[in-house]
Enzyme design. Sequence first.
Site, PDB file in Angstrom:
ATOM      1  N   LYS A   1      88.386  21.436  71.194  1.00 46.25           N
ATOM      2  CA  LYS A   1      87.469  20.657  70.360  1.00 46.25           C
ATOM      3  C   LYS A   1      86.037  21.127  70.583  1.00 46.25           C
ATOM      4  CE  LYS A   1      90.564  16.747  70.085  1.00 46.25           C
ATOM      5  NZ  LYS A   1      91.043  15.492  70.657  1.00 46.25           N
TER       6      LYS A   1
ATOM      7  N   GLN B   1      89.138  10.771  74.410  1.00 42.07           N
ATOM      8  CA  GLN B   1      90.464  11.384  74.427  1.00 42.07           C
ATOM      9  C   GLN B   1      91.508  10.414  74.990  1.00 42.07           C
ATOM     10  OE1 GLN B   1      91.197  14.613  73.204  1.00 42.07           O
ATOM     11  NE2 GLN B   1      93.297  13.923  73.497  1.00 42.07           N
TER      12      GLN B   1
ATOM     13  N   ASP C   1      87.480   9.709  65.190  1.00 38.37           N
ATOM     14  CA  ASP C   1      88.943   9.671  65.275  1.00 38.37           C
ATOM     15  C   ASP C   1      89.510   8.696  64.237  1.00 38.37           C
ATOM     16  OD1 ASP C   1      90.464  11.334  66.830  1.00 38.37           O
ATOM     17  OD2 ASP C   1      90.212  10.189  68.685  1.00 38.37           O
TER      18      ASP C   1
END
Length: 294
Positions: free
Chosen positions: A54, A98, A121
Amino acid sequence: MTARIIDGKTIAAGVRAKVAGEVRRLSSQHGLTPGLAVVLAGNNPASETYVRSKAKQTVETGMRSFDHRLPETVSQDELLTLVRKLNADPTVHGILVQLPLPKQIDAQLVLNTIDPAKDVDGFHPVNAGRLATGLDALTPCTPLGCVILAKTVHDSLAGLEAVVVGRSNIVGKPVAQLLLAENATVTVTHSRTRDLPAVCRRADLLIAAIGKPEMVRGDWIKPGATVIDVGINRVEGAGGKSRIVGDVAFDEAAKLAGAITPVPGGVGPMTIACLMVNTVRAACAIAGLPKPAV
Ligand code: NAP
């Protein structure tokens, strides 16, 4: 029939190139550089690999990457304090925590604390609700990637019979909402669905997000259907070596499908590319600029 292979790697590279173009335009026309903060708590090896990729792609597309590593023993308060700090930081336009988080942390509370405007997200209940009600929303990355892949096969998804196998908040439910927004006729199936093979055989567009290696067999596929396989399952291969397979029995399905994603190399590469898309979209929305062309 032998299916056309939907090449997620190449399509994701195209998406990243478009993001990079928009980032250059935002920088030159508005002096705006989108920034993505990624928070990793603990040392889960798979999470470390994702977070590295990422950060790399964020920098390659011209954006700012902020890496926050916290120990496995981090407390809930410490993590929430960091999220609130990132919420207030004007150089940060996207925040990603995460998952999975260490066991002492309430993951939903952490996700709920992220500013919905920076929730790249798309897991915040505000964004889930906005998506479900047809409002502009930051949408989860993997589902967004699935829809982009399907649209490389079909100019329009309107009127297609779409069947989604799986109803998780991360994939199944949001992909169903996105398909509905594209005017597909959507059926969401799960572990209690009766005669799943028969339901799948109705699908012009079949999305499998189950987490069960090769569960969807060739005779579940309507001839000519488009098959998007979200599954990532590690199984034991020849000689005791492990390999990755999807939720669809690829060789069988490819004989009937019109188009199919491989695993790996299908949906996987799209997820991070769509994270880049969401970061640029979030930056534009926060700055009060029109939606970017990606
Ligand atoms: P999840 O939260 O475990 O959800 C799995 C879903 O599949 C559930 O809704 C479950 O039904 C359903 N299911 C399980 N067994 C079934 C059966 N026998 N028949 C019908 N439905 C069944 O998984 P997830 O997070 O959505 O992930 C799904 C897969 O996608 C995993 O392999 C994961 O690794 C992969 N994935 C890939 C990416 C990517 O970037 N490519 C991203 C995310 C996930 P119930 O609700 O009834 O239990």
